[in-house]
Design an enzyme around this catalytic site. Structure first.
Site, short mmCIF file in Angstrom:
data_model
loop_
_atom_site.label_atom_id
_atom_site.label_comp_id
_atom_site.label_asym_id
_atom_site.label_seq_id
_atom_site.Cartn_x
_atom_site.Cartn_y
_atom_site.Cartn_z
CB THR A 87 -0.89 0.02 1.26
OG1 THR A 87 -1.63 -1.19 1.32
CG2 THR A 87 -1.85 1.20 1.21
CE LYS A 162 -5.16 -1.05 1.68
NZ LYS A 162 -5.30 -2.31 2.32
CE LYS A 237 1.46 2.30 4.12
NZ LYS A 237 2.06 1.04 3.73
P1 NAD Z 1 6.08 -5.71 7.36
O1 NAD Z 1 6.77 -4.55 7.97
O2 NAD Z 1 5.75 -6.90 8.21
O3 NAD Z 1 6.90 -6.23 6.07
C1 NAD Z 1 7.64 -5.42 5.23
C2 NAD Z 1 8.94 -6.16 4.92
O4 NAD Z 1 9.70 -5.39 3.99
C3 NAD Z 1 9.82 -6.36 6.15
O5 NAD Z 1 10.12 -7.73 6.30
C4 NAD Z 1 11.07 -5.53 5.85
O6 NAD Z 1 12.26 -6.08 6.37
C5 NAD Z 1 11.06 -5.53 4.33
N1 NAD Z 1 11.85 -4.44 3.74
C6 NAD Z 1 11.89 -3.13 4.11
N2 NAD Z 1 12.73 -2.44 3.30
C7 NAD Z 1 13.22 -3.33 2.40
C8 NAD Z 1 14.14 -3.24 1.32
N3 NAD Z 1 14.70 -2.08 1.00
N4 NAD Z 1 14.43 -4.36 0.64
C9 NAD Z 1 13.85 -5.55 0.97
N5 NAD Z 1 12.98 -5.70 1.98
C10 NAD Z 1 12.67 -4.62 2.69
O7 NAD Z 1 4.72 -5.11 6.73
P2 NAD Z 1 3.43 -5.94 6.24
O8 NAD Z 1 2.42 -5.93 7.34
O9 NAD Z 1 3.88 -7.21 5.62
O10 NAD Z 1 2.86 -4.93 5.14
C11 NAD Z 1 3.42 -4.83 3.84
C12 NAD Z 1 2.55 -3.92 3.01
O11 NAD Z 1 1.21 -4.43 2.97
C13 NAD Z 1 2.43 -2.50 3.55
O12 NAD Z 1 2.46 -1.60 2.48
C14 NAD Z 1 1.08 -2.50 4.27
O13 NAD Z 1 0.49 -1.22 4.32
C15 NAD Z 1 0.30 -3.44 3.37
N6 NAD Z 1 -0.83 -4.11 4.04
C16 NAD Z 1 -0.67 -4.66 5.27
C17 NAD Z 1 -1.75 -5.29 5.88
C18 NAD Z 1 -1.60 -5.94 7.25
O14 NAD Z 1 -2.62 -6.29 7.84
N7 NAD Z 1 -0.40 -6.11 7.76
C19 NAD Z 1 -2.99 -5.33 5.24
C20 NAD Z 1 -3.12 -4.79 3.96
C21 NAD Z 1 -2.01 -4.17 3.37
#
Ligand code: NAD
Length: 290
Positions: A87, A162, A237
């Site tokens: 997102t 979204k 966010k």
């Molecule tokens: P998270 O923080 O658990 O995962 C993100 C991952 O990206 C981490 O493991 C981090 O180490 C990695 N990362 C960061 N910078 C990086 C880089 N430069 N290179 C490689 N890896 C890198 O977050 P999440 O909950 O998995 O969410 C991911 C996305 O999904 C976000 O944009 C969030 O808004 C969206 N989202 C999350 C949810 C939820 O319920 N968690 C629901 C819908 C959408």
């Protein structure tokens, strides 16, 4: 398919695991130490992207997405697809898609709803923006990771859908919580309130499917001490992204603006961090009018 998967956090890890289970060959990369059964870990994002037919990113925000895109686009094979499921702000989604297009790649922005539970169960909903050809290339992967994918339009349309959806969700959750708190003060029983509203014109997903009052309606995070679920800071966010987009598009969104202000206060000053976004109800309960 040969798939590169970058960003294997709470959402990305179970999504990648489902792709492996469906027989795809997945090479992954994350900044953090991660290991997922069946996923070959690469030593850089570029390495994970090399030779992949589709590269999927699931990253925290637009700035990180742009950074990763700069690294992987030159490493990708012409004709491959860049599928971003994070997102992020609409401007970053469009900028990355334009950059991919220039390099002869297909690009899709496809943020999800359904949370961590949906990612594990393979029941996410994808909201996709990009060309027909790009959507068609991603479609079989949407089928594995989700239960529904809607092609919303050109690049950025997935992110637009979204944040519009989640702006409605943030506003209706606040309205539902403040109405319960008002009902309490008027001596109206919460079960009766649910019974009436859930079958009347005030009904909504927040009331009917995710009721913020403990012990009322279907099981929800309210019945589990407001453990997320969907954390208040993730709602914040998305509300911030909606207001950023409204600002750049010149749209008047007063309710979205107020929802952003209330969730900011809740997360930053009122102990809302780490709680489900429906914990707005105990917040309102504790407050008076002034
Ligand atoms: P998270 O923080 O658990 O995962 C993100 C991952 O990206 C981490 O493991 C981090 O180490 C990695 N990362 C960061 N910078 C990086 C880089 N430069 N290179 C490689 N890896 C890198 O977050 P999440 O909950 O998995 O969410 C991911 C996305 O999904 C976000 O944009 C969030 O808004 C969206 N989202 C999350 C949810 C939820 O319920 N968690 C629901 C819908 C959408």
């Amino acid at each position: 398919m040969k798939i590169g998967f970058i960003g294997l956090g709470n959402m990305g890890a179970p999504m990648a695991a489902n792709l492996v289970k469906a027989g795809h060959e997945v090479t992954g990369f994350d900044m953090a130490e991660v290991s997922i059964e069946g996923v070959t870990m690469a030593s850089s994002a570029a390495e994970a992207a090399t030779q992949a037919q589709v590269v999927i990113t699931m990253l925290p925000n637009g700035q990180i997405l742009r950074h990763v895109a700069n690294e992987i686009i030159p490493a990708m094979t012409r004709g491959a697809a860049f599928l971003d499921c994070s997102t992020v702000d609409v401007d970053s989604a469009r900028a990355v898609a334009a950059q991919a297009d220039e390099a002869g790649l297909l690009a899709v922005d496809a943020p999800v709803s359904g949370g961590i539970g949906g990612a594990s169960a393979g029941t996410l909903t994808f909201m996709a923006g990009g060309s027909k050809a790009a959507f068609a290339m991603a479609a079989p992967l949407f089928d594995v990771m989700g239960q529904k994918a809607v092609h919303c339009g050109a690049s950025g349309a997935g992110q637009a859908a979204k944040i519009c959806n989640n702006m409605i969700l943030g506003v209706t959750m606040i309205a539902t919580c403040e109405a319960f708190a008002l009902a309490d003060k008027l001596g109206l029983d919460r079960d009766r309130m649910f019974d009436v509203v859930s079958t009347s014109s005030g009904y909504s997903w927040s009331m009917n499917a995710y009721c913020p009052a403990p012990g009322v309606g279907p099981k929800s995070p309210a019945d589990n001490g407001y453990q997320p679920g969907f954390a208040a800071e993730l709602m914040l966010k998305d509300l911030r992204l909606s207001q950023q987009a409204a600002g750049s598009a010149g749209a008047d969104t007063p309710m979205g603006q107020l929802a952003e202000a209330l969730y900011t206060q809740f997360v930053e000053n009122e102990d809302g961090l780490g709680k489900d976004f429906s914990a707005m109800l105990p917040r309102f309960e504790q407050r008076g009018r002034d």
